[in-house]
Each structure stands twice: as structure tokens, then as C-alpha cells.
Design a protein around this motif. Structure first.
Motif, PDB file in Angstrom:
ATOM      1  N   PRO A 127       0.806  -1.225   0.000  1.00  0.00           N
ATOM      2  CA  PRO A 127       0.000   0.000   0.000  1.00  0.00           C
ATOM      3  C   PRO A 127       0.839   1.275   0.000  1.00  0.00           C
ATOM      4  O   PRO A 127       1.960   1.305   0.522  1.00  0.00           O
ATOM      5  N   ALA A 128       0.257   2.332  -0.562  1.00  0.00           N
ATOM      6  CA  ALA A 128       0.937   3.629  -0.639  1.00  0.00           C
ATOM      7  C   ALA A 128       1.235   4.197   0.742  1.00  0.00           C
ATOM      8  O   ALA A 128       2.157   5.008   0.897  1.00  0.00           O
ATOM      9  N   GLN A 129       0.482   3.772   1.775  1.00  0.00           N
ATOM     10  CA  GLN A 129       0.727   4.289   3.129  1.00  0.00           C
ATOM     11  C   GLN A 129       2.123   3.939   3.630  1.00  0.00           C
ATOM     12  O   GLN A 129       2.599   4.530   4.592  1.00  0.00           O
ATOM     13  N   PHE A 130       2.782   2.974   2.981  1.00  0.00           N
ATOM     14  CA  PHE A 130       4.119   2.589   3.412  1.00  0.00           C
ATOM     15  C   PHE A 130       5.213   3.440   2.756  1.00  0.00           C
ATOM     16  O   PHE A 130       6.387   3.064   2.735  1.00  0.00           O
ATOM     17  N   GLY A 131       4.815   4.589   2.225  1.00  0.00           N
ATOM     18  CA  GLY A 131       5.788   5.574   1.745  1.00  0.00           C
ATOM     19  C   GLY A 131       6.678   5.060   0.628  1.00  0.00           C
ATOM     20  O   GLY A 131       6.197   4.514  -0.358  1.00  0.00           O
ATOM     21  N   ASP A 132       7.989   5.206   0.790  1.00  0.00           N
ATOM     22  CA  ASP A 132       8.876   4.861  -0.325  1.00  0.00           C
ATOM     23  C   ASP A 132       9.014   3.351  -0.543  1.00  0.00           C
ATOM     24  O   ASP A 132       9.559   2.918  -1.549  1.00  0.00           O
ATOM     25  N   TYR A 133       8.489   2.534   0.370  1.00  0.00           N
ATOM     26  CA  TYR A 133       8.444   1.090   0.087  1.00  0.00           C
ATOM     27  C   TYR A 133       7.451   0.786  -1.042  1.00  0.00           C
ATOM     28  O   TYR A 133       7.571  -0.211  -1.747  1.00  0.00           O
ATOM     29  N   PHE A 134       6.451   1.635  -1.204  1.00  0.00           N
ATOM     30  CA  PHE A 134       5.464   1.511  -2.279  1.00  0.00           C
ATOM     31  C   PHE A 134       6.127   1.920  -3.600  1.00  0.00           C
ATOM     32  O   PHE A 134       6.762   2.965  -3.697  1.00  0.00           O
ATOM     33  N   ASP A 135       5.991   1.078  -4.617  1.00  0.00           N
ATOM     34  CA  ASP A 135       6.564   1.378  -5.931  1.00  0.00           C
ATOM     35  C   ASP A 135       5.581   2.250  -6.711  1.00  0.00           C
ATOM     36  O   ASP A 135       4.619   1.764  -7.297  1.00  0.00           O
ATOM     37  N   LYS A 136       5.842   3.558  -6.727  1.00  0.00           N
ATOM     38  CA  LYS A 136       4.897   4.480  -7.361  1.00  0.00           C
ATOM     39  C   LYS A 136       4.884   4.337  -8.884  1.00  0.00           C
ATOM     40  O   LYS A 136       4.000   4.876  -9.560  1.00  0.00           O
ATOM     41  N   ASN A 137       5.837   3.605  -9.428  1.00  0.00           N
ATOM     42  CA  ASN A 137       5.857   3.374 -10.883  1.00  0.00           C
ATOM     43  C   ASN A 137       5.069   2.129 -11.298  1.00  0.00           C
ATOM     44  O   ASN A 137       4.917   1.862 -12.489  1.00  0.00           O
ATOM     45  N   ALA A 138       4.584   1.379 -10.322  1.00  0.00           N
ATOM     46  CA  ALA A 138       3.827   0.161 -10.639  1.00  0.00           C
ATOM     47  C   ALA A 138       2.506   0.537 -11.304  1.00  0.00           C
ATOM     48  O   ALA A 138       1.817   1.456 -10.866  1.00  0.00           O
ATOM     49  N   LYS A 139       2.164  -0.167 -12.374  1.00  0.00           N
ATOM     50  CA  LYS A 139       0.927   0.114 -13.112  1.00  0.00           C
ATOM     51  C   LYS A 139      -0.191  -0.864 -12.756  1.00  0.00           C
ATOM     52  O   LYS A 139      -1.362  -0.576 -12.981  1.00  0.00           O
TER      53      LYS A 139
END
Length: 583
Positions: free
Chosen positions: A376-388
Motif C-alpha cells: 500500500p501507498a501508506q508505506f511511503g517509499d516502500y510503495f513502488d509508485k511506478n507500478a501500473k
């Protein structure tokens, strides 16, 4: 309190207490966060008067199991029912980092490979007995002893010295848990084979954050614990309230624990009572409950309810589509290379054919949003924001199937070996819109020539669904389920080779390697761990054994006379001590 891998009941857009949406979404997390600003995270924080009865809705379409122990229960509904007494050992801050402000203190010694846990003097069970060291240790025995059939034993716990020997029946005690002041002292020392970067976070799976009343349970054989009166009818907790009355599967009445270590809670009584998701909205409008979850698909119907405060959070949770590719054998997940779903192109095509955006627009008014990855995005930079993830693309779905040799014979495609391809989907019953949503997805798969039908011809009741799933029912090829996640982001607790809750049964050398990297000693270096998380997310989206679907706002309707109720992480342990009626 925080827990790893609680299974959710899945209905449309209902989260806390009964669960995650199978309706999907077109919003990204950024837009979703914008919507969230409509809702505060807590009711007014002010002085509460002493007294009053609070009614709390447990929203589920089936009776709750009533397994009132954190190590023996794995579903969210039981967790919600027992939250009023079931306090965790540790308080946390709002980033889920363990503090020493709670019932117990915590000390990590990286060099000695130990964690020391000391329960505070005056922390007492609801029968007045001090919580002691043996109570801290006993949950490890309950989890690891095969006779309890606990699903919470994992290779993360096997990192404790002597835990595997105990689990395998080769030792009568867990050698790596010691009592410096004896079993009736207040301290245990846990010795680990290796130290892990997640150990400073609550919900890390490497040690247990609850206690169990040994004096209350010791005479019950492990094989009978889950069905015992000590667990089902007369459980002991050290939280602010204690069980007064259980109407099995329907309601639990709670009264103050006069021995509670923080002081006297405000309310005279809390009644947690089951209400169907189908009637939850009417219950909110008629003020039947002081606190009730909002079914997101019913938001328009309830949003103008009088004398009501709406509060919300985006929980650490997601719904997903899983594919059965093996079985649980000899204590681990064993893949079957000949499984009909063991084809990456088939799994990806099924994911791309889901018209999630349209479903969200039709049913959830922007309160459910698509998640592109299993972190989940709540985990900050652990979340891969480039994932589609898998945005809707029927053309791509058809191409994948064509290229993989799934040819059409008449209306339906056949397997590459020419055999018929009949795919059985298991999905849970839920709110009034659950059936049309699932039928919509089935129609989408029909559009690409896949003969998909419901397991047993209908949606499955929650308890039966997980019973079939956990026991690898041969009539399940794929399934829609959901997780409530730990506050430590490592996915090992759901997707390791040795975890029985990994219901897809996928287990690959690459997944083992990537999970090990996330939890390795090297991962004490933050950037290394970030990169390891990103690699795992990319791998999982490529293999598509588990396809991320959605998360939803967890909205609660709260009587506007209720004060000090909060959904903030740091409030979790002490919230029920503070909640009451405004003066």
C-alpha cells in the motif's frame, strides 16, 4: 491492535469490521487522498462523562466465529468483536513504531540477537491476576504447537531459537525464550537466529504482541483450545473492558475491567452486535447503533444522517484476485506445474479483462480506488509508485491468450493442449451489490472467450469460503479475497512458502529470494530495503499469482454525542479507555 494477515470478509466498500471492496476503482491514490479530506480521523476530543451504554455494529452477513484469542483467530470480524478488551502489549506512534508507553516495554539488542519484553506492574487480567512472564511466552506455544492448528505459525516465528524444534515435536519447550526472573516474573528474553529490520515496527511477525492467560488456559489440551469455554465463553483480557455475556455468533456485552492498568474506562457497558450489511444503512439512519461502518456503495443514502459524525481512514488493506496453483502439503505450499492456472499469460489476461474503473464509477462514488501493487501507498517509499498493475485492456488480454495458445473452439477458448478450459471462481457473499459486481467480472471474462463460472454456482458465505480455500477445494481455480495488513510492511506473513494462509499456494525460488532480501540484515540499510520492496512488487505484478485490486475508505458513522473516538494508529491501544459520552 495490529495484526498480520487477517482475512477480510469482502463486500462492496465496507472495511473496518466487515471489510474490503470487491468493487474496484478508477482513482489513483493521489485523488483518493483528496477525497479523504472530507473526513476527519476522530470525533471531538474532550472530557467525557462517566456512564452510558455504547452500541457497536459488527457488520457481517454470517454469525461471527467467536474465537476470542489473537493467535487462534485469523478473521477480522472476531478481531473487531474483541477489540474492547484485547489490548496489545505495545503502544505505537502514528508511524507504527513501538513505544514504551503501553502495557509492556521493549528492548532490542542487535549484537546479542535478543528482544527483551517486560510487562508493567499493575497490568492485570480481568480476573485480577497480574500478567506474568509465562503469559507472554504461552502464545508462542499456542501458535507453534501443531495440535492447535493455528494458521499463524510461520517461518518468521521460526527465526526464534528452538521454535522449529518445538513446532516439529522434537522439544517440549521453546529454548530461545527465557525467563530472567522466572515464569512468575514479568520479563521474557527472546533469542533470535538473525535480527531483522522490521523488528522495531509493530506487527512485524518475528515476535508476538499479545499475551495469553496461562493460569486460565493451562488445563485445556492444545487440541481443544479453540473450542474451549475459556476461549469462546469466558475469555480473559487485560484491556479496559471484560466480557460479561456472549450470545454465540450474535453479540458480546462488555463491562469495565475494574483492574485495568490505565484507570477506569468511561462507559458502563458496550454491546457489540451483528447487523447484516444489507440492513446496515437503515440501521445508521435510524440510529440503532452508536458506531457503525458505512457500506460505501450506500454512501449517498446515509451521508445526510442527522446527529451523526462521519470519520474515516484508508486502512492498511487490499482486495485481490488469487489463482490456485498448488496445494498445502507437508507443512508448506507445493506448486503443481500442471495446474490449469499455472500459466502467466492466462493470469495476466484475466487481470487485464477486469473493467474495474467502470465498476467503481457505478457503485462506490469515488470511495473505492484501484491499487496497482501489493504494497500500500501508506508505506511511503516502500510503495513502488511506478507500478501500473493491470488497468483495463481487453485488446491486451486477447493478445496474451492468443500468443499463449489458448485458441477458440466455438465460443470458448481451450487450453494449449486442446483440452476444455473451465475456470471456477470462488467469491464471497456480501452486500446487495456484490452479486451484480461479480457477475459483471464473469461477463468480462466471457468477452475474451474464457468459460468462467462460480464455484458451486453461487457466492459463498464467509466462513465456508475460507474453509474451502484453506483446504484447497478442487472446485476453486481462482478466488477473490482480501487482507488486513500488518503495520510492518514485509509481505512474508502472507506469501511465504511455509505460510498456510498463502492460499494461492504459489512458492518459487525467486519469491523466497526476494522475501529474504526484504528481511535480511542488509535491509537495516533503508535504501537497500526500499529497492528490495520494489523488486518484489515488480516480480509479483509480472507473475500475477496474486493480482492487486482495490482499497476503500473505511467510513464510520458515529453518534455525535460520542467523544474521544479515534482511528489514528497511536490511539489504537488506549481508544476504548477514553471513549465516552460528552458531558
Amino acid at each position: 491492535m495490529t495484526m498480520k494477515a487477517i482475512k477480510f470478509i469482502s463486500t462492496t466498500g465496507l472495511l473496518i469490521g466487515a471489510a474490503l471492496s470487491l468493487a474496484a476503482c478508477g482513482q489513483n491514490t493521489k485523488n483518493a487522498a483528496k477525497t479523504a479530506k472530507k473526513f476527519p480521523e476522530q470525533t471531538p476530543q474532550k472530557t467525557a462523562k462517566q456512564g452510558g451504554t455504547l452500541t457497536y455494529a459488527i457488520e457481517t452477513d454470517t454469525p461471527f466465529k467467536g474465537i476470542f484469542d489473537s493467535q487462534l483467530s485469523v478473521d477480522q470480524v472476531d478481531s473487531d468483536v474483541m477489540q474492547f478488551g484485547n489490548e496489545a502489549l505495545f503502544d505505537t506512534d502514528n508511524q507504527y513504531k513501538i513505544t514504551n508507553k503501553g502495557p509492556a516495554t521493549f528492548k532490542l539488542d542487535k549484537k546479542a540477537k535478543t528482544v527483551t519484553i517486560t510487562v508493567k506492574k499493575g497490568v492485570k487480567w480481568s480476573d485480577g491476576k497480574q500478567v506474568v512472564a509465562k503469559d507472554l511466552e504461552y502464545p508462542y506455544e499456542m501458535t507453534a504447537n501443531k495440535a492447535t492448528n493455528s494458521l499463524r505459525y510461520s517461518d518468521s516465528l521460526a527465526n526464534i531459537v528452538g521454535m522449529k524444534a518445538y513446532h516439529d515435536g522434537k522439544a517440549k519447550t521453546i529454548s530461545g525464550i527465557t525467563y530472567p526472573d522466572g515464569e512468575n516474573g514479568r520479563t521474557i528474553v527472546i533469542h533470535f537466529l538473525a535480527m531483522k529490520p522490521g523488528m522495531l515496527q509493530s506487527g512485524n511477525d518475528y515476535f508476538i504482541e499479545t499475551a495469553a492467560p496461562y493460569h486460565h488456559l493451562k488445563d485445556v489440551p492444545f487440541s481443544k483450545l479453540v473450542s474451549s469455554d475459556q476461549i469462546r465463553k469466558d475469555p480473559l483480557f487485560f484491556g479496559p473492558y471484560k466480557v460479561s455475556k456472549v450470545v454465540r455468533g450474535q453479540s458480546v456485552t462488555w463491562v469495565p475491567n475494574k483492574y485495568y492498568w490505565r484507570g477506569k474506562p468511561k462507559l458502563n457497558k458496550i454491546v457489540a452486535q451483528v447487523v447484516s450489511t444489507k440492513t446496515a444503512s437503515q440501521a445508521i439512519k435510524s440510529h440503532k447503533f452508536d458506531i457503525a461502518d458505512v457500506v460505501n456503495s450506500d454512501w449517498q443514502a446515509v451521508k445526510n444522517a442527522k446527529n451523526t459524525n462521519f470519520i474515516a481512514k484508508i486502512p492498511l488493506a487490499y482486495s485481490y484476485l488469487g489463482f490456485k496453483v498448488g496445494k498445502w502439503e507437508n507443512g508448506k505450499n507445493a506448486m503443481d506445474k500442471n495446474s490449469k492456472m499455472n500459466n502467466k499469460s492466462l493470469r495476466q489476461a484475466i487481470a487485464y479483462a477486469m473493467n474495474i474503473n467502470q465498476v467503481e464509477k457505478r457503485y462506490t462514488q469515488g470511495l473505492t480506488f484501484r491499487v496497482p501493487t501489493l504494497i500500500p501507498a501508506q508505506f511511503g517509499d516502500y510503495f513502488d509508485k511506478n507500478a501500473k498493475g493491470f488497468p483495463y485492456n481487453l485488446k491486451k488480454a486477447n493478445q496474451l491468450l492468443d500468443q499463449a495458445g489458448y485458441k477458440k473452439e466455438g465460443k470458448w477458448r481451450v487450453q494449449p493442449n486442446g483440452k476444455p478450459l473451465n475456470i471456477h471462481l470462488a467469491a464471497m457473499s456480501g452486500s446487495a451489490v456484490q452479486e451484480p459486481i461479480i457477475q459483471n467480472y464473469i461477463q468480462q471474462w466471457h468477452k475474451i472467450g474464457l468459460h468462467v463460472s462460480l464455484t458451486g454456482g453461487r457466492l459463498i458465505e464467509f466462513n465456508s469460503f475460507y474453509d474451502k480455500l484453506d483446504h484447497d477445494d478442487k472446485n476453486i481455480d481462482m478466488f477473490m479475497a482480501a487482507w488486513s495488513l500488518s503495520t510492518e510492511p514485509s509481505p512474508r506473513g502472507m506469501y511465504s512458502e511455509t505460510n498456510p494462509m498463502n492460499d494461492s499456494r504459489f512458492a518459487t525460488k525467486e519469491n523466497n529470494k526476494l522475501l529474504n532480501e526484504i528481511d535480511s540484515t542488509k535491509a537495516f540499510n533503508h535504501q537497500y530495503r526500499v529497492e528490495a520492496f520494489h523488486k518484489w512488487q515488480q516480480y509479483m505484478n509480472d507473475e500475477a499469482y496474486i493480482v492487486p485490486m482495490t482499497n476503500s475508505y473505511a467510513i464510520q458513522a458515529v453518534n455525535n454525542k460520542i467523544v474521544n473516538y479515534s482511528l489514528k494508529p497511536a490511539a489504537a491501544n488506549s481508544v476504548w479507555y477514553k471513549v465516552g459520552y460528552a458531558k
